[in-house]
Design a protein around this motif. Structure first.
Motif, PDB file in Angstrom:
ATOM      1  N   PRO A 214       0.741  -1.079  -0.247  1.00  0.00           N
ATOM      2  CA  PRO A 214      -0.097  -0.422   0.142  1.00  0.00           C
ATOM      3  C   PRO A 214       1.398   0.775   0.451  1.00  0.00           C
ATOM      4  O   PRO A 214       0.422   1.892  -0.739  1.00  0.00           O
ATOM      5  N   GLU A 215       1.899   1.205   0.287  1.00  0.00           N
ATOM      6  CA  GLU A 215       2.825   1.788   1.255  1.00  0.00           C
ATOM      7  C   GLU A 215       3.631   3.027  -0.673  1.00  0.00           C
ATOM      8  O   GLU A 215       3.990   3.916  -1.300  1.00  0.00           O
ATOM      9  N   ALA A 218       0.763   4.475  -2.662  1.00  0.00           N
ATOM     10  CA  ALA A 218       0.701   5.916  -2.021  1.00  0.00           C
ATOM     11  C   ALA A 218       1.500   7.054  -2.352  1.00  0.00           C
ATOM     12  O   ALA A 218       1.447   8.043  -3.629  1.00  0.00           O
ATOM     13  N   SER A 219       2.754   6.066  -2.500  1.00  0.00           N
ATOM     14  CA  SER A 219       4.373   6.823  -2.660  1.00  0.00           C
ATOM     15  C   SER A 219       4.361   7.258  -4.503  1.00  0.00           C
ATOM     16  O   SER A 219       4.150   8.851  -5.343  1.00  0.00           O
ATOM     17  N   LYS A 221       1.451   7.063  -6.805  1.00  0.00           N
ATOM     18  CA  LYS A 221       0.373   7.960  -7.260  1.00  0.00           C
ATOM     19  C   LYS A 221       0.893   9.594  -6.579  1.00  0.00           C
ATOM     20  O   LYS A 221       0.843   9.959  -7.357  1.00  0.00           O
ATOM     21  N   ALA A 222       1.584   9.919  -5.377  1.00  0.00           N
ATOM     22  CA  ALA A 222       1.667  10.615  -5.300  1.00  0.00           C
ATOM     23  C   ALA A 222       3.361  11.745  -6.281  1.00  0.00           C
ATOM     24  O   ALA A 222       2.906  13.206  -6.527  1.00  0.00           O
TER      25      ALA A 222
END
Length: 292
Positions: A214-215, A218-219, A221-222
């Motif tokens: 998941p991290e 998130a990274s 997509k950022a």
């Protein structure tokens, strides 16, 4: 700038994952009836490249690992049949035949040497190829368009600023060449594979929820949002604390060299997503176009 100066007319972050080279029937089986959006994404990217009218395409190959130099393939032509040592049960028997561009390759070495850099040309036409190059040559139909291709390696004993410097030398060589050049950063974002006995989180294997962690999602997509805003400077500011630690494929060598050629931290080229963000065996993949 001289009216005859060469220029970079486009850049792209491009997925090359080998699953895209399987037949559509199998891809749809993996996609629970849907194909990977990276496939129509290649058609969107082909349209961008055609509109840019490049004289040469440079591919930053995240699978061509070298030691001591950022190598540049500088032969006049490459021809052969590709088989992957990584996944030979389906990625095999791929014929390729395309032109190189020795003059540009040599100009890159010369520009690098003048800057105290580490780009070096290899002009042996028997030089083996990686699928990070071959898959793009095939999917983007560069052979049919008869566009010369120059591939640049990912030097494994580098820190990330060295890749920016490689890109700077490439940009200088392009300016002196009088050529129109498109840059393709061939590779993924986060590059952590799922285990061999991993069970999918979503029946559509390409779905983003199947990216390894998941991290990492998130990274990734950022970073994609920063690309869309043209804030490559912020990506670099976060490199050591985020993207280096995930890590990106080839520790980001493909993206960093492209970025170095497009201005480094001063680059404000906004990214346009040409595909969905997708999983490939746990890695995060997308096609994005950057208008200079």
């Amino acid at each position: 700038m001289s009216p005859n100066a060469g220029k970079i007319v486009g850049g792209a972050l491009v997925s090359h994952h080998p699953g895209l080279m399987q037949c559509e029937e199998f891809r749809r089986l993996m996609g629970a009836g849907e194909d990977s959006d990276l496939i129509p994404g290649y058609a969107r990217l082909r349209a961008k490249i055609t509109a840019a009218k490049p004289d040469v395409v440079i591919i930053f190959d995240s699978h061509w690992f070298t030691t001591g130099y950022h190598l540049v393939d500088g032969a006049a032509r490459y021809e052969g049949t590709y088989i992957s040592e990584e996944m030979p049960w389906y990625l095999h028997g791929v014929p390729y035949a395309y032109r190189g561009h020795p003059a540009l390759a040599l100009a890159i070495e010369e520009a690098s040497r003048a800057r105290g850099g580490y780009n070096r040309v290899i002009q042996n036409p028997a030089l083996g190829k990686q699928y990070a190059t071959i898959n793009l040559v095939k999917q983007l139909r560069l052979e049919l368009a008869d566009v010369p291709v120059v591939t640049v390696s990912s030097c494994q004993n580098c820190d990330w600023p060295h890749f920016l410097k490689s890109g700077e030398a490439i940009a200088e060589a392009v300016r002196s060449s009088g050529l129109r050049v498109v840059l393709l950063a061939s590779g993924a974002l986060s590059h952590k594979f799922n285990a061999i006995d991993w069970k999918p989180n979503h029946p559509r294997i390409f779905h983003e929820s199947n990216v390894s962690r998941p991290e990492n999602i998130a990274s990734d997509k950022a970073a994609i949002e920063l690309f869309k805003q043209g804030r490559h400077d912020t990506v670099l500011e976060r490199w050591d604390e985020d993207y280096r630690k995930k890590p990106w494929e080839a520790f980001g060598a493909h993206y960093l060299q492209m970025l170095g050629a497009m201005g480094g931290k001063e680059c404000r080229a906004k990214g346009e997503a040409l595909s969905a963000y997708e999983n490939a065996r746990g890695t995060g993949n997308i096609h994005m176009w950057f208008e200079p």
